[in-house]
Write a protein that holds these residues in place. Structure first.
Motif, PDB file in Angstrom:
ATOM      1  N   ALA A 270       0.781  -1.204   0.126  1.00 33.56           N
ATOM      2  CA  ALA A 270       0.134   0.119  -0.033  1.00 33.56           C
ATOM      3  C   ALA A 270       0.813   1.234  -0.120  1.00 33.56           C
ATOM      4  O   ALA A 270       0.616   2.205  -0.690  1.00 33.56           O
ATOM      5  N   GLN A 271       2.066   1.277   0.872  1.00 30.15           N
ATOM      6  CA  GLN A 271       2.994   2.598   0.826  1.00 30.15           C
ATOM      7  C   GLN A 271       3.759   2.507  -0.070  1.00 30.15           C
ATOM      8  O   GLN A 271       3.960   3.660  -0.613  1.00 30.15           O
ATOM      9  N   GLN A 272       3.751   1.420  -1.131  1.00 28.94           N
ATOM     10  CA  GLN A 272       4.473   1.709  -2.375  1.00 28.94           C
ATOM     11  C   GLN A 272       3.909   2.565  -3.358  1.00 28.94           C
ATOM     12  O   GLN A 272       4.228   2.678  -4.414  1.00 28.94           O
ATOM     13  N   GLN A 273       2.319   2.639  -3.382  1.00 29.06           N
ATOM     14  CA  GLN A 273       1.403   3.284  -4.167  1.00 29.06           C
ATOM     15  C   GLN A 273       1.524   4.595  -3.998  1.00 29.06           C
ATOM     16  O   GLN A 273       1.263   5.411  -5.114  1.00 29.06           O
ATOM     17  N   GLY A 274       2.207   5.409  -3.172  1.00 29.81           N
ATOM     18  CA  GLY A 274       2.539   6.550  -3.101  1.00 29.81           C
ATOM     19  C   GLY A 274       1.352   7.819  -3.027  1.00 29.81           C
ATOM     20  O   GLY A 274       1.267   8.678  -3.846  1.00 29.81           O
ATOM     21  N   LEU A 275       0.178   7.249  -2.526  1.00 31.15           N
ATOM     22  CA  LEU A 275      -1.103   7.894  -2.262  1.00 31.15           C
ATOM     23  C   LEU A 275      -0.888   9.103  -1.331  1.00 31.15           C
ATOM     24  O   LEU A 275      -0.414   8.874  -0.358  1.00 31.15           O
ATOM     25  N   ALA A 276      -1.530  10.208  -1.665  1.00 29.33           N
ATOM     26  CA  ALA A 276      -1.739  11.173  -0.615  1.00 29.33           C
ATOM     27  C   ALA A 276      -2.742  11.108   0.478  1.00 29.33           C
ATOM     28  O   ALA A 276      -3.642  10.246   0.252  1.00 29.33           O
ATOM     29  N   GLY A 277      -2.519  11.505   1.506  1.00 26.88           N
ATOM     30  CA  GLY A 277      -3.523  11.561   2.594  1.00 26.88           C
ATOM     31  C   GLY A 277      -3.608  10.360   3.400  1.00 26.88           C
ATOM     32  O   GLY A 277      -2.609   9.626   3.346  1.00 26.88           O
ATOM     33  N   LYS A 278      -4.553  10.275   4.188  1.00 28.44           N
ATOM     34  CA  LYS A 278      -4.747   9.077   5.009  1.00 28.44           C
ATOM     35  C   LYS A 278      -5.018   7.888   4.478  1.00 28.44           C
ATOM     36  O   LYS A 278      -5.845   7.740   3.495  1.00 28.44           O
ATOM     37  N   THR A 292      -8.369  -3.840  -0.157  1.00 28.15           N
ATOM     38  CA  THR A 292      -8.802  -2.734  -0.497  1.00 28.15           C
ATOM     39  C   THR A 292      -7.942  -1.465  -0.136  1.00 28.15           C
ATOM     40  O   THR A 292      -8.066  -1.423   1.176  1.00 28.15           O
ATOM     41  N   LEU A 293      -7.706  -0.788  -0.680  1.00 27.88           N
ATOM     42  CA  LEU A 293      -6.666   0.505  -0.344  1.00 27.88           C
ATOM     43  C   LEU A 293      -7.439   1.579  -0.700  1.00 27.88           C
ATOM     44  O   LEU A 293      -7.773   1.750  -1.893  1.00 27.88           O
ATOM     45  N   ARG A 294      -7.638   2.762   0.147  1.00 27.30           N
ATOM     46  CA  ARG A 294      -8.404   3.716   0.001  1.00 27.30           C
ATOM     47  C   ARG A 294      -7.398   4.989   0.543  1.00 27.30           C
ATOM     48  O   ARG A 294      -6.961   4.798   1.687  1.00 27.30           O
ATOM     49  N   ASN A 295      -7.762   6.107  -0.202  1.00 26.61           N
ATOM     50  CA  ASN A 295      -6.859   7.394   0.583  1.00 26.61           C
ATOM     51  C   ASN A 295      -7.977   8.295   0.692  1.00 26.61           C
ATOM     52  O   ASN A 295      -8.720   8.792  -0.119  1.00 26.61           O
ATOM     53  N   ARG A 296      -7.961   9.049   2.082  1.00 29.27           N
ATOM     54  CA  ARG A 296      -8.836  10.126   2.297  1.00 29.27           C
ATOM     55  C   ARG A 296      -7.591  11.297   2.093  1.00 29.27           C
ATOM     56  O   ARG A 296      -6.845  11.741   2.820  1.00 29.27           O
ATOM     57  N   ALA A 297      -7.622  12.258   0.666  1.00 27.11           N
ATOM     58  CA  ALA A 297      -6.883  13.116   0.266  1.00 27.11           C
ATOM     59  C   ALA A 297      -7.776  14.401   0.306  1.00 27.11           C
ATOM     60  O   ALA A 297      -8.726  14.591   0.311  1.00 27.11           O
ATOM     61  N   GLU A 301      -9.389  14.929  -6.455  1.00 27.93           N
ATOM     62  CA  GLU A 301      -8.533  14.391  -7.747  1.00 27.93           C
ATOM     63  C   GLU A 301      -7.562  13.436  -7.526  1.00 27.93           C
ATOM     64  O   GLU A 301      -7.176  12.679  -8.184  1.00 27.93           O
ATOM     65  N   ASP A 302      -7.032  13.556  -6.043  1.00 26.93           N
ATOM     66  CA  ASP A 302      -6.088  12.761  -5.424  1.00 26.93           C
ATOM     67  C   ASP A 302      -6.465  11.357  -4.915  1.00 26.93           C
ATOM     68  O   ASP A 302      -5.544  10.667  -4.605  1.00 26.93           O
ATOM     69  N   GLN A 303      -7.678  11.369  -4.900  1.00 19.74           N
ATOM     70  CA  GLN A 303      -8.256   9.822  -4.083  1.00 19.74           C
ATOM     71  C   GLN A 303      -8.438   8.893  -5.351  1.00 19.74           C
ATOM     72  O   GLN A 303      -8.554   9.182  -6.319  1.00 19.74           O
ATOM     73  N   GLN A 304      -8.053   7.692  -4.670  1.00 18.88           N
ATOM     74  CA  GLN A 304      -8.050   6.759  -5.544  1.00 18.88           C
ATOM     75  C   GLN A 304      -8.668   5.554  -4.694  1.00 18.88           C
ATOM     76  O   GLN A 304      -8.526   5.317  -3.546  1.00 18.88           O
ATOM     77  N   VAL A 305      -9.001   4.237  -5.325  1.00 14.34           N
ATOM     78  CA  VAL A 305      -9.337   3.054  -4.595  1.00 14.34           C
ATOM     79  C   VAL A 305      -8.670   1.937  -5.472  1.00 14.34           C
ATOM     80  O   VAL A 305      -8.777   1.873  -6.738  1.00 14.34           O
ATOM     81  N   ILE A 306      -8.135   1.123  -5.099  1.00  9.26           N
ATOM     82  CA  ILE A 306      -7.143   0.129  -5.418  1.00  9.26           C
ATOM     83  C   ILE A 306      -7.425  -1.312  -4.745  1.00  9.26           C
ATOM     84  O   ILE A 306      -7.382  -1.354  -3.630  1.00  9.26           O
ATOM     85  N   HIS A 307      -7.972  -2.428  -5.537  1.00  5.66           N
ATOM     86  CA  HIS A 307      -8.257  -3.690  -4.943  1.00  5.66           C
ATOM     87  C   HIS A 307      -6.967  -4.418  -5.479  1.00  5.66           C
ATOM     88  O   HIS A 307      -6.454  -4.686  -6.521  1.00  5.66           O
ATOM     89  N   PHE A 308      -6.475  -5.327  -4.381  1.00  7.96           N
ATOM     90  CA  PHE A 308      -5.161  -6.437  -4.421  1.00  7.96           C
ATOM     91  C   PHE A 308      -5.719  -7.603  -4.104  1.00  7.96           C
ATOM     92  O   PHE A 308      -6.568  -8.154  -3.327  1.00  7.96           O
ATOM     93  N   GLN A 310      -5.434 -11.028  -2.315  1.00 13.85           N
ATOM     94  CA  GLN A 310      -4.894 -11.065  -1.019  1.00 13.85           C
ATOM     95  C   GLN A 310      -3.764 -12.247  -1.092  1.00 13.85           C
ATOM     96  O   GLN A 310      -3.271 -12.065   0.101  1.00 13.85           O
ATOM     97  N   TYR A 311      -3.449 -12.976  -1.964  1.00 13.78           N
ATOM     98  CA  TYR A 311      -2.263 -13.830  -2.011  1.00 13.78           C
ATOM     99  C   TYR A 311      -1.308 -13.384  -2.694  1.00 13.78           C
ATOM    100  O   TYR A 311      -0.221 -13.696  -2.221  1.00 13.78           O
ATOM    101  N   SER A 312      -1.386 -12.528  -3.668  1.00 12.94           N
ATOM    102  CA  SER A 312      -0.286 -12.237  -4.479  1.00 12.94           C
ATOM    103  C   SER A 312       0.252 -10.708  -4.340  1.00 12.94           C
ATOM    104  O   SER A 312       1.327 -10.401  -4.637  1.00 12.94           O
ATOM    105  N   GLY A 313      -0.763  -9.710  -4.037  1.00 16.50           N
ATOM    106  CA  GLY A 313      -0.612  -8.683  -3.940  1.00 16.50           C
ATOM    107  C   GLY A 313      -0.518  -7.857  -5.066  1.00 16.50           C
ATOM    108  O   GLY A 313      -0.370  -6.635  -5.121  1.00 16.50           O
TER     109      GLY A 313
END
Length: 428
Positions: A270-278, A292-297, A301-308, A310-313
């Motif tokens: 998750a930290q490798q995605q370089g998302l802004a905010g919480k 699922t990774l979300r960021n509260r920016a 326009e900086d907000q993203q939702v990424i689904h991974f 769970q076995y391979s990332g």
């Protein structure tokens, strides 16, 4: 400036309905303004009330931390409940947050010290003062009936602003003093009248923006807005808020002895995605579901939702703000403005506007009580020959369509008026 040519009868008609609507909605409008002002201090209150939970002691902060997985395991044992989400700290003195898997929208959070692994405490949103304030503000502590009542009042509030602007607008000579001047030396009746109209005028546009940010939370208007978003593809993508239809490849589990990634491994991804905010991680609850990774920016326009997986990332689905429809974007902008989330300037504008409008509302009531004759309502009289013009009828119809609760109340008022006229004619 050239004045607006006003019809005296129309002015009386507007004024009459301004008074009627104002008297009917005043208590709730005043309550909404006051509770809205209080709720602006939500984060300040939480930081003060739960300081021991949310602020880590400086002596515990170090370069060494306990693994995320160990902290998760400790929370699972202590709470005896599944964990839905993990809130990653943004500052070294902040704890790691775990949201328990419970029904409903209220958050039940458990926090741990990343440096010691100890649980610092928990916060059940339903047990906080600000939760009660929010419920009072949004539904008058009456659940569904309260929500509908607040929506009805908010709809009529728009009518109050329109009618008030028309009644206030000068009919003969326009003077800029009417925009600013509060006459303190003309007696209490004029003073309260000026407090009502001057503050009401200056706050009207801001209050319309605040109302626009509140309406998406309502049942009828908000439900209609969701329907439009769904059928015009102008809302969130289906997998923005939910992972329905997205699955992890369970065959990948063979390479990990059928074990999902640990929380530490997933946090690193998750930290490798370089998302802004919480950053907030939603944990998989089934063997084939996803992280699922979300960021509260600060900026949408900086907000993203990424689904991974769970076995391979590996990324199963990524959404950026470009995938969000225009109606949802406008909805989020106005909702954030409503809550004062766009920096301190936004916070202060909402605070001042709500406080002054509460004063304007109270001043309007006092002004009316001082003006009306004793034992009578003191409503402006409109000639029986007066007829509402087509343009005004179209405006009312437009408001009735836009705000269904207002439209329903108009139908009810017309029906009661018609029945009263029939009863009077029968008695005659």
């Amino acid at each position: 400036m050239r004045p607006l040519i006003k019809s005296k009868d129309l002015n009386r008609w507007f004024w009459r309905w301004h008074i009627i609507a104002g008297l009917a909605t005043l208590p709730i409008v005043f309550l909404l303004c006051v509770t809205g002002v209080i709720y602006l201090f939500k984060q300040d209150y939480i930081d003060w009330r739960y300081q021991s939970v949310l602020q880590l002691p400086a002596v515990t902060i170090s370069d060494e931390t306990v693994s995320y997985q160990q902290q998760l395991d400790r929370v699972l044992v202590a709470s005896n409940q599944a964990v839905k989400q993990v809130y990653l700290p943004q500052q070294p003195d902040q704890p790691l947050g775990f949201r328990l898997l419970e029904k409903g929208h209220a958050r039940h959070m458990v926090y741990t010290n990343p440096y010691t692994g100890e649980i610092t405490g928990e916060i059940d949103q339903k047990d906080t003062l600000m939760y009660d304030i929010r419920k009072l503000h949004g539904e008058l502590l009456l659940h569904k009936p309260g929500t509908l009542t607040v929506e009805l009042v908010a709809s009529w509030f728009v009518v109050l602003l329109i009618t008030g602007m028309y009644v206030w607008w000068p009919a003969r000579r326009f003077s800029s003093a009417g925009f600013f001047t509060i006459r303190f030396n003309r007696g209490s009746r004029i003073l309260w009248r000026d407090l009502h109209v001057v503050f009401g005028f200056w706050m009207s546009v801001i209050m319309l923006i605040i109302i626009a940010g509140a309406m998406p939370w309502t049942d009828v208007f908000g439900g209609g807005l969701k329907w439009v978003q769904k059928h015009t593809d102008s809302g969130y993508p289906t997998t923005w808020r939910r992972d329905s239809g997205l699955f992890s490849n369970t065959d990948n589990g063979l390479a990990f002895n059928k074990s999902p990634l640990t929380l530490d491994q997933m946090v690193e991804v998750a930290q490798q995605q370089g998302l802004a905010g919480k950053l907030v991680l939603t944990l998989p609850q089934k063997t084939d579901s996803v992280f699922t990774l979300r960021n509260r920016a600060f900026w949408l326009e900086d907000q993203q939702v990424i689904h991974f997986d769970q076995y391979s990332g590996e990324i199963v689905k990524r959404h950026t703000w470009d995938d969000v429809g225009i109606l949802m974007e406008l909805r989020q902008i106005f909702m954030r403005l409503h809550q004062g989330e766009y920096g301190r300037w936004n916070w202060w504008i909402v605070f001042i506007a709500s406080a002054l409008f509460a004063l304007s509302t109270l001043a309007g009531l006092i002004s009316y009580l001082k003006r009306k004759p004793e034992g009578r309502w003191g409503l402006p009289q409109v000639p029986e020959s007066f007829r509402v013009g087509q343009i005004l009828l179209l405006l009312i119809a437009g408001l009735a369509i836009l705000f269904p609760m207002f439209g329903l109340s108009c139908v009810l008022l017309i029906s009661v008026s018609w029945l009263a006229q029939r009863a009077s004619a029968g008695l005659a």
